[in-house]
Design a protein around this motif. Structure first.
Motif, short mmCIF file in Angstrom:
data_model
loop_
_atom_site.label_atom_id
_atom_site.label_comp_id
_atom_site.label_asym_id
_atom_site.label_seq_id
_atom_site.Cartn_x
_atom_site.Cartn_y
_atom_site.Cartn_z
N GLY A 47 0.82 -1.21 0.00
CA GLY A 47 0.00 0.00 0.00
C GLY A 47 0.85 1.25 0.00
O GLY A 47 0.58 2.20 -0.76
N ILE A 48 1.88 1.27 0.81
CA ILE A 48 2.79 2.41 0.84
C ILE A 48 3.52 2.53 -0.49
O ILE A 48 3.69 3.63 -1.03
CB ILE A 48 3.78 2.28 2.01
N TYR A 49 3.94 1.40 -1.06
CA TYR A 49 4.61 1.39 -2.35
C TYR A 49 3.72 1.99 -3.43
O TYR A 49 4.15 2.84 -4.21
CB TYR A 49 5.01 -0.04 -2.72
N TYR A 50 2.45 1.56 -3.51
CA TYR A 50 1.53 2.08 -4.52
C TYR A 50 1.29 3.57 -4.34
O TYR A 50 1.19 4.31 -5.31
CB TYR A 50 0.20 1.33 -4.50
N LEU A 51 1.21 4.03 -3.11
CA LEU A 51 1.03 5.45 -2.86
C LEU A 51 2.23 6.25 -3.37
O LEU A 51 2.06 7.25 -4.09
CB LEU A 51 0.82 5.70 -1.37
N LEU A 52 3.43 5.82 -3.04
CA LEU A 52 4.63 6.53 -3.48
C LEU A 52 4.78 6.49 -5.00
O LEU A 52 5.12 7.51 -5.62
CB LEU A 52 5.87 5.93 -2.81
N ILE A 53 4.56 5.35 -5.61
CA ILE A 53 4.69 5.24 -7.07
C ILE A 53 3.64 6.11 -7.77
O ILE A 53 3.92 6.72 -8.79
CB ILE A 53 4.59 3.77 -7.51
N SER A 54 2.45 6.20 -7.22
CA SER A 54 1.42 7.04 -7.81
C SER A 54 1.81 8.51 -7.75
O SER A 54 1.63 9.25 -8.71
CB SER A 54 0.08 6.83 -7.10
N VAL A 55 2.34 8.94 -6.62
CA VAL A 55 2.77 10.34 -6.48
C VAL A 55 3.93 10.64 -7.42
O VAL A 55 3.94 11.67 -8.11
CB VAL A 55 3.14 10.64 -5.01
N ILE A 56 4.90 9.74 -7.49
CA ILE A 56 6.04 9.95 -8.38
C ILE A 56 5.60 9.95 -9.84
O ILE A 56 6.04 10.77 -10.64
CB ILE A 56 7.12 8.88 -8.11
N GLY A 57 4.71 9.04 -10.20
CA GLY A 57 4.20 8.99 -11.56
C GLY A 57 3.41 10.23 -11.94
O GLY A 57 3.54 10.75 -13.05
N ALA A 58 2.60 10.74 -11.01
CA ALA A 58 1.85 11.96 -11.27
C ALA A 58 2.79 13.15 -11.43
O ALA A 58 2.57 14.01 -12.30
CB ALA A 58 0.86 12.22 -10.16
N ALA A 59 3.84 13.19 -10.62
CA ALA A 59 4.80 14.29 -10.74
C ALA A 59 5.53 14.22 -12.08
O ALA A 59 5.82 15.26 -12.70
CB ALA A 59 5.80 14.23 -9.59
#
Length: 64
Positions: A47-59
């Motif tokens: 869950g933490i991994y998906y959150l971080l990857i989503s933020v990085i991908g959006a950026a």
């Protein structure tokens, strides 16, 4: 477009699947830890991994 599909498959499917299977094999199969604890810890980390990857991908999308 093809590069985006490969990125999605890699970051959102392959890497988490490898992590989860290896966690199950190591902590439940070899160390004989309680399966409930293994599942809870593994899913929390994913869950933490998906959150971080989503933020990085959006950026990355916003920057380009």
């Amino acid at each position: 477009m093809k590069n985006q599909k490969l990125t999605f498959v890699g970051y959102f499917l392959i890497i988490p699947l490898i992590f989860f299977v290896s966690t199950l094999l190591w902590r439940w199969g070899i160390k004989r830890t309680d399966i409930g604890g293994v599942l809870t810890d593994g899913l929390a980390i994913l869950g933490i991994y998906y959150l971080l990857i989503s933020v990085i991908g959006a950026a990355r999308i916003v920057r380009t």
